[in-house]
Each structure stands twice: as C-alpha cells, then as structure tokens.
Design a protein around this motif. Structure first.
Motif, PDB file in Angstrom:
ATOM      1  N   ILE A 156      59.827  55.142  16.515  1.00  0.00           N
ATOM      2  CA  ILE A 156      58.917  56.065  16.812  1.00  0.00           C
ATOM      3  C   ILE A 156      59.326  57.386  15.772  1.00  0.00           C
ATOM      4  O   ILE A 156      58.694  58.013  15.188  1.00  0.00           O
ATOM      5  N   LEU A 157      60.678  57.691  16.136  1.00  0.00           N
ATOM      6  CA  LEU A 157      61.520  58.666  15.439  1.00  0.00           C
ATOM      7  C   LEU A 157      61.134  58.563  14.007  1.00  0.00           C
ATOM      8  O   LEU A 157      61.065  59.461  13.108  1.00  0.00           O
ATOM      9  N   ARG A 158      61.262  57.593  13.410  1.00  0.00           N
ATOM     10  CA  ARG A 158      61.203  57.042  12.061  1.00  0.00           C
ATOM     11  C   ARG A 158      59.915  57.119  11.392  1.00  0.00           C
ATOM     12  O   ARG A 158      59.552  57.775  10.611  1.00  0.00           O
ATOM     13  N   LEU A 159      58.887  56.683  12.352  1.00  0.00           N
ATOM     14  CA  LEU A 159      57.444  56.739  12.178  1.00  0.00           C
ATOM     15  C   LEU A 159      56.874  58.229  11.995  1.00  0.00           C
ATOM     16  O   LEU A 159      56.079  58.690  11.206  1.00  0.00           O
ATOM     17  N   ALA A 160      57.512  59.016  12.731  1.00  0.00           N
ATOM     18  CA  ALA A 160      57.229  60.572  12.880  1.00  0.00           C
ATOM     19  C   ALA A 160      57.544  61.056  11.569  1.00  0.00           C
ATOM     20  O   ALA A 160      56.677  62.270  11.190  1.00  0.00           O
ATOM     21  N   ARG A 161      58.301  60.667  10.728  1.00  0.00           N
ATOM     22  CA  ARG A 161      58.665  61.171   9.553  1.00  0.00           C
ATOM     23  C   ARG A 161      58.016  60.693   8.331  1.00  0.00           C
ATOM     24  O   ARG A 161      58.001  61.238   7.391  1.00  0.00           O
TER      25      ARG A 161
ATOM     26  N   VAL B 113      59.452  62.027  23.762  1.00  0.00           N
ATOM     27  CA  VAL B 113      59.991  60.654  23.603  1.00  0.00           C
ATOM     28  C   VAL B 113      61.094  60.449  24.803  1.00  0.00           C
ATOM     29  O   VAL B 113      61.015  59.588  25.503  1.00  0.00           O
ATOM     30  N   ARG B 114      61.865  61.347  24.729  1.00  0.00           N
ATOM     31  CA  ARG B 114      63.228  61.514  25.801  1.00  0.00           C
ATOM     32  C   ARG B 114      62.595  61.463  27.001  1.00  0.00           C
ATOM     33  O   ARG B 114      62.871  60.504  28.203  1.00  0.00           O
ATOM     34  N   GLU B 115      61.571  62.301  27.245  1.00  0.00           N
ATOM     35  CA  GLU B 115      60.952  62.613  28.749  1.00  0.00           C
ATOM     36  C   GLU B 115      60.091  61.313  28.973  1.00  0.00           C
ATOM     37  O   GLU B 115      60.181  60.889  30.157  1.00  0.00           O
TER      38      GLU B 115
ATOM     39  N   VAL C  68      64.773  50.023  22.133  1.00  0.00           N
ATOM     40  CA  VAL C  68      63.751  49.240  21.177  1.00  0.00           C
ATOM     41  C   VAL C  68      62.765  50.085  20.502  1.00  0.00           C
ATOM     42  O   VAL C  68      62.663  50.284  19.383  1.00  0.00           O
ATOM     43  N   GLU C  69      62.140  50.934  21.188  1.00  0.00           N
ATOM     44  CA  GLU C  69      60.806  51.766  20.753  1.00  0.00           C
ATOM     45  C   GLU C  69      61.373  53.214  19.938  1.00  0.00           C
ATOM     46  O   GLU C  69      60.591  53.513  19.246  1.00  0.00           O
TER      47      GLU C  69
END
Length: 248
Positions: free
Chosen positions: A133-138, A239-241, A128-129
């Motif tokens: 988060i990855l999209r928002l990072a860009r 994020v992975r961690e 879900v998250e």
C-alpha cells in the motif's frame, strides 16, 4: 447472537442469481434442541457446493456460527434443500482452512479463537499488505484511487446497516481492489485468505458491532482520501491504525 437463535438471511450470490434462506436451524447442531424452523427455500443445483461454502463463510463472518458448537452436515443439508454431501464437502474445505474441526460421527465444531489469534493475523496481514500500500501510494495516480470509491462506500453502507456478513464481503472487496493495483494476483490471493481468516468469530462473541464496523469503514474512506491526495504521512498513519497500531 443468542445461542439457539436462527440466523437472518445473509448476503446474496450474484453469480448464481439466487438468495437462499441460510438460517441455521437448531436441529442442525449435533445436540438435542427444541423449536421448529421455518420452511426452507431450496438451493439450485448449479454450483451447490460453492453456494453452500459461500453461505457457511458468510455465517462465520456474520457471527452466526457459534465457536465451540457442533453442526451436522445432514441437518444443514436438509435446511438448504440439498443432500449432506455438498455441505460435508464445504465443511471439509473449512476444516482445511482451520475454521472448523471434524467431530467424528457428529459433524463439525466451529473453531474457538481468542484475541491473540486475531492479533497474530493482523500482524501477518500488515507484513503482507502495508509495504504494498505504501509503495502504491507513491505510484498510482489519483484516478486509480478514485475508481475504488464505490467499494469504500459499500463498506460504509454495510456498516450503517449493521450487516456483519455484508460488511465482511465489502471489506475484503475493498482490500482486494487496493492490492490488485499492484498487478500481483498471488499477493491478492494470499492477502484475501488471511483477511477471511481474520473475519472468523471469536469465542468471546461477534466482534462486528455496528459502531466498530462504522469506525472501520470510516478508515477506508479516510485512507482513500489520503491516497487520492498523495498525502503519504496521512497514508502511513491511517494504515498503521487500520492494522491495529502495527509499526510501519
């Protein structure tokens, strides 16, 4: 927490302007116990059910409600200075969420969960998250991320104090704020519900040791730094961690 030990005061309730004494007396459990609890403070009648629900959720997150233990609504109500009704209603809500189970004529048993349950929740939360988060990072400018610094700092402060219930609140607040930048409130609600479930106690005991909380809080700070710097490689790794090594 050792069995039979009363819980410490948990987090305040700014919306109500009070901080009730929310220790669970041993008499609240559905079994014979010994010892006299301290004189309880009363809970104001305004939004009593909501306050009791918040208190019980904080106790779950703080590891103060023991998995497998049975707690009675009348005894908890006496502790809070309210009738059993709002306690029972709050417990019924927690039963719907899966945090407790109804035990006829006795009360409510805290659900017993193991590491597998926690791993499954982490996987669903990641699905879900993480993409959001990855999209928002860009797309989110540095100023948007800088505004979240006080929330990240709050997780560090709660972790340093060893306040599991306070950390649970600040942890969810940080994640809500991050996802809130997407503008999708349905997403925020779903993710927050999953996050709360992930904070329930394990049958093996509280998972929120001070060192673990500090490590988790440091990930919030590092993630925020990477987001501000637009370091997408670092964001992906962090994020992975943060979600226990899930592939992203």
């Amino acid at each position: 927490m050792e069995q039979g030990r009363a819980w410490d005061d948990v987090h305040p309730y700014p919306s109500a302007g009070i901080r009730p004494d929310l220790r669970v007396p041993e008499q609240a459990r559905g079994e014979h116990t010994h010892g006299e609890p301290a004189a309880p403070r009363t809970v104001r009648r305004h939004s009593v059910r909501g306050q009791v629900l918040d208190a019980l959720r904080a106790a779950l997150a703080g590891g103060e409600l023991t998995p497998g233990e049975v707690y009675s609504a009348p005894a908890l109500g006496a502790r809070f200075g309210v009738s059993a009704t709002p306690v029972r209603e709050a417990m019924q809500r927690l039963a719907v969420e899966g945090a407790v189970e109804v035990v006829p004529n006795r009360g409510f048993r805290v659900s017993e969960r193991g590491p597998r349950d926690l791993a499954e929740l982490a996987e669903v939360r990641a699905l879900v998250e993480v993409p959001v988060i990855l999209r928002l990072a860009r797309t989110v400018p540095a100023g948007g991320w800088c505004a979240l610094r006080p929330l990240a700092d709050a997780t560090v402060a709660a972790a340093a104090a060893g306040d599991r219930a306070g950390y649970a609140d600040s942890d969810r607040a940080f994640h809500r704020a991050v996802l809130g930048l997407s503008g999708n409130q349905q997403l925020v609600r779903v993710a927050d519900d999953l996050h709360r479930r992930a904070q329930w106690p394990l049958v093996s005991g509280p998972s929120g040791r001070r060192a673990d909380l500090l490590a988790d809080a440091s990930e919030h700070t590092a993630l925020l730094d990477a987001l501000i710097a637009r370091d997408l490689t670092a964001v992906r790794s962090l994020v992975r961690e943060h979600f226990d090594g899930v592939d992203v």
